[in-house]
Motif scaffolding. Structure first.
Motif, mmCIF file in Angstrom:
data_model
loop_
_atom_site.group_PDB
_atom_site.id
_atom_site.type_symbol
_atom_site.label_atom_id
_atom_site.label_comp_id
_atom_site.label_asym_id
_atom_site.label_seq_id
_atom_site.Cartn_x
_atom_site.Cartn_y
_atom_site.Cartn_z
ATOM 1 N N CYS A 197 1.012 -1.282 -0.061
ATOM 2 C CA CYS A 197 0.121 0.188 -0.474
ATOM 3 C C CYS A 197 0.748 1.164 0.048
ATOM 4 N N SER A 198 2.067 1.096 -0.140
ATOM 5 C CA SER A 198 2.807 2.444 -0.222
ATOM 6 C C SER A 198 2.626 3.967 -0.925
ATOM 7 N N GLY A 199 2.556 3.827 -2.311
ATOM 8 C CA GLY A 199 1.758 4.375 -2.521
ATOM 9 C C GLY A 199 3.405 5.675 -2.521
ATOM 10 N N GLY A 200 2.348 6.683 -3.401
ATOM 11 C CA GLY A 200 2.971 8.369 -3.007
ATOM 12 C C GLY A 200 3.889 8.772 -3.695
ATOM 13 N N GLU A 201 3.516 8.168 -4.981
ATOM 14 C CA GLU A 201 4.411 7.937 -6.029
ATOM 15 C C GLU A 201 3.968 9.530 -6.829
ATOM 16 N N GLU A 202 3.207 9.809 -7.436
ATOM 17 C CA GLU A 202 2.159 10.510 -7.803
ATOM 18 C C GLU A 202 2.574 12.339 -7.154
ATOM 19 N N ILE A 203 2.657 12.033 -5.885
ATOM 20 C CA ILE A 203 2.360 13.367 -5.086
ATOM 21 C C ILE A 203 3.958 13.890 -4.879
ATOM 22 N N ASP A 204 4.882 12.976 -4.992
ATOM 23 C CA ASP A 204 6.656 13.406 -4.709
ATOM 24 C C ASP A 204 6.738 13.882 -6.194
ATOM 25 N N ALA A 205 6.098 13.196 -7.843
ATOM 26 C CA ALA A 205 6.677 13.395 -8.678
ATOM 27 C C ALA A 205 5.922 15.359 -9.044
ATOM 28 N N CYS A 206 5.292 15.636 -8.524
ATOM 29 C CA CYS A 206 4.565 16.537 -8.537
ATOM 30 C C CYS A 206 5.078 17.846 -7.339
ATOM 31 N N GLY A 255 2.274 7.559 6.453
ATOM 32 C CA GLY A 255 3.395 8.092 7.435
ATOM 33 C C GLY A 255 4.874 8.143 6.558
ATOM 34 N N ARG A 256 5.267 6.876 6.676
ATOM 35 C CA ARG A 256 6.673 7.274 5.890
ATOM 36 C C ARG A 256 6.856 7.901 4.680
ATOM 37 N N ASN A 257 5.450 7.693 3.657
ATOM 38 C CA ASN A 257 5.650 8.727 2.821
ATOM 39 C C ASN A 257 6.266 10.418 3.358
ATOM 40 N N TRP A 258 5.277 10.879 4.022
ATOM 41 C CA TRP A 258 4.947 11.863 4.736
ATOM 42 C C TRP A 258 6.720 12.636 5.252
ATOM 43 N N ALA A 259 6.946 11.454 6.175
ATOM 44 C CA ALA A 259 8.789 11.934 6.709
ATOM 45 C C ALA A 259 9.590 11.716 5.405
ATOM 46 N N LEU A 300 -0.938 5.467 13.957
ATOM 47 C CA LEU A 300 0.012 4.536 12.907
ATOM 48 C C LEU A 300 0.931 5.037 12.295
ATOM 49 N N PHE A 301 0.085 6.372 11.590
ATOM 50 C CA PHE A 301 0.134 7.573 11.017
ATOM 51 C C PHE A 301 1.632 8.298 11.513
ATOM 52 N N TYR A 302 1.433 8.688 12.388
ATOM 53 C CA TYR A 302 2.698 8.951 13.644
ATOM 54 C C TYR A 302 4.141 8.901 14.080
ATOM 55 N N ARG A 303 3.356 6.975 14.246
ATOM 56 C CA ARG A 303 4.477 6.571 14.397
ATOM 57 C C ARG A 303 5.015 5.613 13.568
#
Length: 308
Positions: A193-202, A242-246, A293-296
Motif C-alpha cells: 500500500c506504499s503509494g505516494g509516487e504521484e505526490i512526490d512527482a508533483c 506516515g513513511r511517505n510524509w517523512a 499508526l501514521f505518526y508512529r
C-alpha cells in the motif's frame, strides 16, 4: 495531433477492466484527439485478451494500445506509459475507476488556460458497497482515494496536501520528463500500500517551476469493492502514508528536521484512543488508532533519516 494520452495501469484486474475501458472510449473529446494506453504490469490473468478486444474495434472511438511492462510496480508501469505516449499530456486513472464522459475535455481545457501547468488533478468520488464495516466512517474515504478540495473553480495548489491523487492525475510530459519520471522507489507493488509516487512527482515538478492545478470539473468514480474494506488495509495505508510524509519533508520539501511536532501529535492521538475507548466510541477510536499508526511510522522513518 493527439492532445491527450489516457493511461490505465493494471495488474490482474481483467474481470473489471472492461468497465474502465468502455468509459475511457466514451469521452466527449473527439476520438481522434486522444489515445488510450493500457499498461499491463505483468498480469497473470487474461488482461491482454480483454484489452485486445478493444484494440480490435478500431474506428469505434479512440485508439487503444496494449503495453506489457515486466518490471513490477506502479511507478514502472506509469513511466512506461509516459514513454509510449504520443501526446503532450498524459492522464492517469486507475483500472477500478470510471471516467466521467468529459474528463479529458476538462483536463485539456485547464492545460490550455494555464500554460505553466505541470500537473492537473481532478475530483475523485467513491462508489462504496451498500454494506460497510462497523468501523467505517467518512474519515476513511481518503484511504480509498477520495479527493475533493471543495472549490468551485480551477485552483492552483499552494500546499502539498492539495496535490492530486493518482486515480485522477494528468501531467505535462515535458514536466514529467524534466524531473526524471515517477520515482521507482515509491508506488504500489502488488498488495503493497506504499503509494505516494504521484505526490512526490508533483513536489518535484513544482520545485522545477511548474504550476500544480486542481479542477473540480474533471472527475472519476473510484469503485471500492468489499474485498478492500478490511481494517488491515487501513493500517497498512496509514503506516505507508506516515513513511511517505517523512520522505516528502526530509528529501523533497527539506523541512522535516523537527521531531517535536510529530511526537506531540502521536501522544495526542494515543490520549484520544484512551478517551474514546473509555467512552465506547469505537468508530472514533478507530480514527485515532489510524492517526497513531501514521505518526508512529512517520517518527520512525524520521529517526532512520537522522541515524543514516
Amino acid at each position: 495531433m493527439l492532445r491527450v494520452s489516457l493511461i490505465i495501469c493494471t495488474y490482474n484486474r481483467a474481470d473489471i477492466l472492461s468497465r474502465c475501458l468502455v468509459a475511457a472510449r466514451e469521452q466527449t473529446l473527439s476520438g481522434s484527439d486522444y489515445e488510450i494506453i493500457v499498461v499491463d504490469n505483468a498480469s497473470t490473468d487474461h488482461t491482454r485478451a480483454v484489452v485486445e478486444r478493444f484494440v480490435s474495434t478500431a474506428g469505434k472511438g479512440a485508439e487503444v494500445r496494449y503495453l506489457f511492462e515486466s518490471a513490477k510496480g506502479l511507478s514502472h508501469a506509469r513511466n512506461a506509459g509516459a514513454e509510449a505516449a504520443r501526446s503532450p499530456t498524459v492522464t492517469y486513472i486507475d483500472d477500478d475507476a470510471i471516467a466521467a464522459p468529459d474528463l479529458l475535455e476538462r483536463i485539456d481545457q485547464v492545460f490550455k488556460a494555464h500554460p505553466d501547468a505541470g500537473a492537473v488533478g481532478g475530483r475523485i468520488d467513491l462508489r462504496l458497497p451498500g454494506q460497510l464495516p462497523w468501523w467505517y466512517s467518512d474519515y476513511f474515504d481518503g484511504y480509498y482515494s477520495k479527493f475533493d478540495l471543495k472549490v468551485v473553480e480551477v485552483t492552483r495548489a499552494s500546499e502539498v496536501w492539495q496535490y492530486p491523487f493518482g486515480a485522477n492525475i494528468s501531467l505535462s510530459r515535458v514536466a514529467l520528463e524534466s524531473v526524471g519520471g515517477f520515482n521507482i522507489r515509491m508506488g504500489r507493488i502488488g498488495r503493497d500500500c506504499s503509494g505516494g509516487e504521484e505526490i512526490d512527482a508533483c513536489c518535484r515538478i513544482a520545485h522545477a517551476g511548474y504550476g500544480i492545478y486542481y479542477t473540480p470539473f474533471a472527475s472519476v468514480e473510484h469503485v471500492v469493492f468489499p474485498s478492500r474494506l478490511y481494517w488491515d488495509h487501513i493500517a497498512k495505508t496509514a503506516r505507508a502514508a506516515g513513511r511517505n510524509w517523512a520522505y516528502y519533508e526530509f528529501e523533497v520539501l527539506k523541512s522535516g528536521q523537527e521531531l517535536r511536532p510529530d511526537i506531540l501529535a502521536f501522544l495526542s492521538t494515543c490520549k484520544q484512543m484512551v478517551i474514546r475507548g473509555a467512552q465506547r466510541s469505537f468508530k472514533d477510536f478507530c480514527i485515532s488508532y489510524s492517526q497513531c499508526l501514521f505518526y508512529r511510522a512517520k517518527i520512525i522513518r524520521k529517526l532512520r533519516y537522522r541515524w543514516a
